[in-house]
Write an enzyme that holds these catalytic residues in place. Sequence first.
Site, PDB file in Angstrom:
ATOM      1  N   HIS A  21      -2.209   4.644   4.544  1.00 35.01           N
ATOM      2  CA  HIS A  21      -0.872   4.332   5.051  1.00 35.01           C
ATOM      3  C   HIS A  21       0.210   4.896   4.127  1.00 35.01           C
ATOM      4  O   HIS A  21       1.139   5.592   4.582  1.00 35.01           O
ATOM      5  CB  HIS A  21      -0.725   2.812   5.164  1.00 35.01           C
ATOM      6  CG  HIS A  21       0.612   2.374   5.675  1.00 35.01           C
ATOM      7  ND1 HIS A  21       0.855   2.154   7.017  1.00 35.01           N
ATOM      8  CD2 HIS A  21       1.780   2.118   5.033  1.00 35.01           C
ATOM      9  CE1 HIS A  21       2.117   1.787   7.170  1.00 35.01           C
ATOM     10  NE2 HIS A  21       2.698   1.745   5.978  1.00 35.01           N
ATOM     11  N   GLU A  22       0.087   4.596   2.850  1.00 33.86           N
ATOM     12  CA  GLU A  22       1.105   5.054   1.899  1.00 33.86           C
ATOM     13  C   GLU A  22       1.081   6.568   1.728  1.00 33.86           C
ATOM     14  O   GLU A  22       2.127   7.190   1.506  1.00 33.86           O
ATOM     15  CB  GLU A  22       0.914   4.364   0.542  1.00 33.86           C
ATOM     16  CG  GLU A  22       1.075   2.850   0.589  1.00 33.86           C
ATOM     17  CD  GLU A  22       2.403   2.397   1.157  1.00 33.86           C
ATOM     18  OE1 GLU A  22       3.398   3.156   1.030  1.00 33.86           O
ATOM     19  OE2 GLU A  22       2.465   1.299   1.740  1.00 33.86           O
ATOM     20  N   HIS A  25       3.416   8.193   4.242  1.00 30.78           N
ATOM     21  CA  HIS A  25       4.804   8.227   3.777  1.00 30.78           C
ATOM     22  C   HIS A  25       4.987   9.310   2.710  1.00 30.78           C
ATOM     23  O   HIS A  25       5.939  10.090   2.739  1.00 30.78           O
ATOM     24  CB  HIS A  25       5.200   6.876   3.172  1.00 30.78           C
ATOM     25  CG  HIS A  25       5.219   5.738   4.147  1.00 30.78           C
ATOM     26  ND1 HIS A  25       5.898   5.792   5.340  1.00 30.78           N
ATOM     27  CD2 HIS A  25       4.669   4.487   4.076  1.00 30.78           C
ATOM     28  CE1 HIS A  25       5.756   4.639   5.978  1.00 30.78           C
ATOM     29  NE2 HIS A  25       5.003   3.835   5.232  1.00 30.78           N
TER      30      HIS A  25
END
Length: 464
Positions: A21-22, A25
């Site tokens: 997920h990170e 980003h």
Amino acid sequence: MNFLIALGAFVITIGILVAIHEYGHFWVARKLGVKVLKFSVGFGKPLFTYTSKCEDKIEYILAAIPFGGYVKMLDEREGDDVPEELLHRAFNRQPVWKRILIVLAGPVANFIFAIFAYALTFMIGVEGVKPYVGDVVEKSPAAEAGFERMDIITGINGNTIETVRDARLMLLDEYLVNPAEIAFTVTKESGNSAIRKVDLSQVNLLKEEGDHLEQLGVKAWRPYLPAVHQVLEGKAAEKAGFKAGDKLLSGNGKPFNSLKEFSAFVSDKADKEITIRVQRGEADNPEKTHELNIDVTPELFEEEGKQRGLIGVSVGGYLSNEVYDKLHVVVNYSPFEALKRGTVETWNMSIMSLKVMGRLVTGQASLKHISGPVTIATYAGETIRHGVVVFLGFLAIISLSLGVMNLLPIPVLDGGHLLFYIVELIKGSPVSETVQEYGMRLGVVMVGAFMMLAFYNDILRLID
């Protein structure tokens, strides 16, 4: 040992999915020219840090609390001292479309991972159980629809069904679309096809947790045969020579066709010597198995005025080779078809999650369906023991759930930031800092309340 396995599997699960997920980003932010300062998996005290040798000197962190992570970007609003020559790389100086893409990238990364995880399981081969119908509860919706023992469910509302898992998921999916009636296609024991139309007008499949097929009155066909799971110390079975793993074949010459038959036989023979024939040895090596007779006298036990015989064993079930071959199925596809199936599965599961959340908000679904880290850890431990394919499927479900949750328009979550940016696009100027601050406070309260409810449900499951 089970606790340690569950804990380890939980840390692995959360670590992998948070990192993915990170990284979404992180990757998009760097591609769009935003300066990244830190990439952290976990919160709290750093356990490991590494500073890259690239021009931006990014600090990579592995922290102690594995319940999330973050990507810290250069941002004037967070008190960063931004040199004049780096202002153009600050997150807050980016046009709104770039900020939207960066925020979207985290959930999208989770969806992409789910697609490939599902695709990999379909390429390797997903083991499943054919949806044979066992007992049908009298006067249940299934009984009223005409379900019969040994029906095989092959379709729901025209959708093909291959496994019990398919049947449960498709039933829920179709129920969320039309909670009035569902048409099951079945192959009867005679080989003929039939349609069973189930009236759902008096049924709420989301009111309680549990197997949705059983809520309709359909019990899966599982003709388990009795086997010794544990021999209790000091009881008749231990003295007679029973061992854990013994398959219980017959009593006084009469074969046991179910766990119920074994229990009834022993219960009826208190203080009477009986002969039980068992099969002992290595289940996977027929050459090292043998059969023997064991004489034992069940001890008299009285409970609530009822007397019955007990020999002092806990009994589990196993399936005969013939039944196992009949029930067992492996579903696999070519790489292209597997990728297509993985995409469809991710889409369907994501939409289903949103529909269930909608029912939770409107009160049509029980809040008991909300699970927390304890439940996730339990399932993580169970799936990792069943092998890489099952664990990959579990990772896919949690990953897409994480993606869906983060897209909800709740301040603090990615979806909340997206909401602010969409408003900015519409009105032509950023949402005021006051509104954002109060929104964040509300978001913290909402997420905190959700987590408390999830922990509460976890505790109730442990107690039950």
